[in-house]
Design a protein around this motif. Sequence first.
Motif, PDB file in Angstrom:
ATOM      1  N   ALA A  60       0.827  -1.205   0.000  1.00 54.70           N
ATOM      2  CA  ALA A  60       0.000   0.000   0.000  1.00 54.70           C
ATOM      3  C   ALA A  60       0.860   1.253   0.000  1.00 54.70           C
ATOM      4  N   ALA A  61       1.923   1.255   0.787  1.00 62.31           N
ATOM      5  CA  ALA A  61       2.812   2.422   0.838  1.00 62.31           C
ATOM      6  C   ALA A  61       3.458   2.661  -0.532  1.00 62.31           C
TER       7      ALA A  61
ATOM      8  N   THR B  71     -13.147   6.455  -2.438  1.00 64.24           N
ATOM      9  CA  THR B  71     -12.450   6.874  -1.215  1.00 64.24           C
ATOM     10  C   THR B  71     -11.071   7.433  -1.561  1.00 64.24           C
ATOM     11  N   MET B  72     -10.308   6.721  -2.414  1.00 66.10           N
ATOM     12  CA  MET B  72      -8.998   7.236  -2.819  1.00 66.10           C
ATOM     13  C   MET B  72      -9.152   8.441  -3.733  1.00 66.10           C
ATOM     14  N   GLY B  73     -10.245   8.472  -4.475  1.00 67.24           N
ATOM     15  CA  GLY B  73     -10.505   9.650  -5.301  1.00 67.24           C
ATOM     16  C   GLY B  73     -10.591  10.903  -4.451  1.00 67.24           C
TER      17      GLY B  73
ATOM     18  N   ALA C 150      -2.907   3.094  -8.973  1.00 68.44           N
ATOM     19  CA  ALA C 150      -2.325   1.835  -8.517  1.00 68.44           C
ATOM     20  C   ALA C 150      -3.009   1.344  -7.252  1.00 68.44           C
ATOM     21  N   MET C 151      -3.385   2.287  -6.376  1.00 68.18           N
ATOM     22  CA  MET C 151      -3.997   1.895  -5.113  1.00 68.18           C
ATOM     23  C   MET C 151      -5.341   1.197  -5.337  1.00 68.18           C
ATOM     24  N   VAL C 152      -6.195   1.770  -6.180  1.00 68.37           N
ATOM     25  CA  VAL C 152      -7.499   1.155  -6.444  1.00 68.37           C
ATOM     26  C   VAL C 152      -7.328  -0.129  -7.242  1.00 68.37           C
ATOM     27  N   GLY C 153      -6.279  -0.192  -8.050  1.00 69.32           N
ATOM     28  CA  GLY C 153      -5.998  -1.438  -8.759  1.00 69.32           C
ATOM     29  C   GLY C 153      -5.739  -2.584  -7.806  1.00 69.32           C
TER      30      GLY C 153
END
Length: 688
Positions: free
Chosen positions: A325-326, A409-411, A398-401
């Motif tokens: 995740a990082a 949420t990441m948006g 990449a995170m949502v992938g």
Amino acid sequence: MANYLLEIGLEDMPAHVVTPSLNQFAQKAAKYLKENHLDYQNIEKFATPRRLTLYITGLADKQADVEEDVKGPAKKIAQDADGNWSKAAIGFTRGQGMTVDDIEFRELKGVEYVYLHKAIAGKPAKAILSGLIDVIKSLTFPTRMKWGSYDFEYIRPIHWLVSLLDHDVVPMQLLDITAGRTTQGHRFLGEAVELADASDYVDALRAQKVIVTPAERKQLISDQIAQIAKDNAWTIDLDADLLEEVNNLVEWPTAFAGRFDEKYLAIPEAVLITSMKDNQRYFYARDAAGKMVNAFIGVRNGNRDYLDNVIAGNVKVLTARLEDAAFFYAEDQKKTIADFVTRLQTVSFHDKIGSMTEKMARTATIAGLLADQVGLAAADKAQLLRAASIYKFDLVSAMVGEFAELQGTMGEVYAKLAGETPAVAQAIREHYMPTSADGDLPASRIGTLLALADKLDSLMSFFAVDLIPSGSNDPYALRRQAYGIVRMVAANHFAFDVNALQQQIASAFAANDQLSGLDFTKNAQAVADFFRDRVNQYLAGEGVRHDIVDAVTASRTVDVEAMIDAAAILQHHAADADFKPVMEALGRVTRIADKTPTTGSVDAALFENDSEHALHAAAAKVQAAFDAQPNEANYQALAGLTPVITDYFTETMIMAKDDQIRTNRLRELTNLAALIHQFGDVAQVIVK
């Protein structure tokens, strides 16, 4: 009175299946006992990942004796002129397990009929209980599997059955498994145990490190976590869904706390929570100031032996996920929102509809129309359109992938980091809402309008390419999206005329060259009817009377808010003393007008009595003050016409012989019915 234990022993079931399956098991067993006239006092339910168990207490020793009279064919059919029994009589008695010697005749309304008096002695409980094997076979599951060479399908392979009536085994056979009195303890901490009596079940398994009572297991987990929180001065959110899931993953729960490297707290909280809660089934903790701490709380299916090794293993697994995740978080920040939006051109929304970029453009068009319709301020509209132009950008991050559940949420997180306004960032997260039938609605006005626009585009697009839900088939969750629109419209009191909106949207798409070869009008009525069904569902869920639901959803236009408001008003007045005469009067107008609708201006010169003048004047007064949307004033105005309408029908023959007079009267009623129809087809309202 006896007690009966029935246990299905299986391979570990998925956690989400355990509770629904146990409830289904109990419901079907109760139905079976009722249908077979075997009385009992209570059914207790027990479950773990490896077992579904019913403990039926206060069972009668046998079925209740049944005495009943069964009516057969008429005497003239049962016997010929010479008194010989017909095939009909012989077949009837044989079907009842009796003979013609048991027949007696009884007169019913002047006709003699064949009757049989049946006295059926109840079977022993043991004989009836063995039939519960069919209940076991009948259980349904979201997924099923086969094992060995059997064609039989179940949620997981069955390994044992316990079937005990007090201390006696009730015979049952399923595949190669014969029911007995042996159950299995904890997979690692216990062993097989023979039950001398059904009542020994709970205590015998506890001795083998299995707590079979779900509520007791859940309370134990809660207490253990509470103690961990107290020992560390933490606040731990006991998420109800996660607690239920964890409870159905263990038989002997032991809660523990672990810690991960503090550097990972730099990752957005949403990512940390998803990594812990959704991926690893951990609870997370906050300190006294409400700040997340670098700790997690898990629940082991076992005791405290070697717990340090267990904690170390869990830390290792979580650290690997957080390291990923990082990395994704750092990589995503190297790109701009514009970079992500550009990449959406190559992402397909659906191969029959077009790209995600095209969907966002259509959504922006719809959002603009909705903003104007609800009177959104210019500054807010600008933020809505900005959100609509980028709101899907995080799909290619990449995170949502890696963490698909973080879309939106990441948006919001990335939008804030990029300098977007809080309103735009919030709308990006909220446009997915509600994510379930009873899920949370968007909190902001901009988020609500974006959610409405996105869902409305999806509905119109899929219907445009004939991908319309049928039966239980709804692969694109269009019913849920439409129901979400209905809920948002109801909560925000937006006017939402589906027919008119579709026309406006299709015209705007054409003007903006956004049709992409799709015909957004060919299934427009199907879309409207689809919404009508969702309004029906919503109102039923709100407890509105079924006849009122039928009345308002029969409205000629599918204005979602209008139907909801009309239902609320009719429901509110349903207990009024004058509700019956009001509905009867208004319903009489609509029945005649709908049967012979006749439009045009009414000529007062053709009136033949005072009641016509009175209705014409009163209706004109109502129409002059009538609001475009159903409201209390409109209802009261129509209700006030009741005596005038009653007098009118008393003194006036609508279907007069003179064509001009008849047409004039039908025009009067048709014009008045147009006002009444704002509340739907009131003739369907049931009044007593």
